[in-house]
Design a protein around this motif. Structure first.
Motif: not given
Length: 302
Positions: A234-237, A240-249
């Motif tokens: 994902g992009p720098e910085a 948290d919510g977007a990171r967790e959603a992307a990891i879940r995907m």
């Protein structure tokens, strides 16, 4: 989050942008599911991107706009280190490792080296008189030979390696007698192996390839487990919510039957690892790869 262990060689760089949106999960599932844009970083990873996107859609994800997830792999990433670009861990948000491709060490079918032990002994005794070929300098094939030489105790700086833009050119050099051995993707060398033009000495991964009667490097006495891998960033910085959603995907994709079937069809190995486990693995891989690049004379000593 699933946690699986696999050791491969490499490092990664990806620079992305972000924009978020949400879409209600299909089938009446409760909650919201983030939108994603899947972006292979160059043609080399286009097929992985297609397969990943297809599996994500099958799992119910809405793609085409939203959080930008970049898929990239070892060749571009090693090049970034060699060219002195910013370090991966400070310019991206690592999400998950996805898949890898097996590499193989081959010699001509007429070679006097009957097995990896014969080849390894010659490389240790005469590293400067054991011409090696593969892809461009600093890319996976070169890194693999560097790891092999280091694992055998050969003088890496004296190793004679010539990089070629394509596996076809490397094969021509090998079969014409200009090289002693070559390294490259197993998929590229399979036709030559099947026809008997080249002989496989060892595969790079910890497990044997089921339909290939060739030992692993680990079986051959070299503590190397290596794959030309691809991962999601994902992009720098990244919030948290977007990171967790992307990891879940990523977990949903790599855990799906569609992904496993596609990996078998394409000849890839599925090596899922995500979140903090992936970040920890990646940090050690970055250091290992930098060390090999230094041994090969492609990076200055720290």
């Amino acid at each position: 989050m699933r946690r699986r262990q696999f050791f491969a060689g490499g490092l990664a760089v990806a620079v992305c942008a972000v924009g978020c949106g949400t879409e209600r999960a299909p089938g009446g599932a409760a909650g919201l599911r983030a939108r994603f844009s899947i972006n292979p970083e160059g043609r080399r990873w286009a097929r992985v991107g297609q397969v990943f996107a297809g599996a994500a859609r099958a799992a119910g994800y809405q793609l085409g706009a939203g959080t930008k997830v970049t898929l990239t792999g070892l060749p571009a990433l090693a090049a970034a280190e060699v060219n002195g670009r910013q370090a991966l861990l400070t310019t991206t948000t690592p999400l998950a490792r996805l898949s890898g491709e097996v590499e193989v060490v081959v010699v001509s079918g007429k070679s006097r080296f009957r097995d990896f032990e014969d080849f390894g002994a010659h490389l240790v005794a005469k590293p400067g008189q054991t011409p090696l070929v593969g892809g461009p300098q600093g890319e996976p094939d070169h890194l693999l030979f560097g790891l092999i030489a280091k694992g055998l105790g050969a003088d890496t700086r004296r190793m004679d390696y010539t990089g070629y833009p394509s596996s076809e050119e490397a094969a021509t050099a090998l079969l014409s007698g200009k090289a002693t051995a070559a390294a490259g993707l197993l998929a590229d060398w399979r036709p030559g192996i099947g026809a008997g033009r080249v002989r496989a000495l060892a595969v790079s991964t910890a497990r044997r390839v089921p339909d290939l009667d060739t030992p692993t490097l680990l079986e051959s006495g070299v503590r190397v487990d290596f794959a030309d891998w691809v991962a999601a960033f994902g992009p720098e910085a990244m919030p948290d919510g977007a990171r967790e959603a992307a990891i879940r995907m990523c977990d949903d994709v790599t855990g799906s039957p569609a992904w496993d079937a596609a990996c078998r069809s394409e000849g890839w190995i599925s090596i899922p690892l995500s979140g903090e486990d992936f970040e920890l693995w990646l940090s050690t891989e970055v250091e290992r790869t930098r060390a090999v690049l230094r041994d090969l004379g492609l990076l200055d000593k720290p």
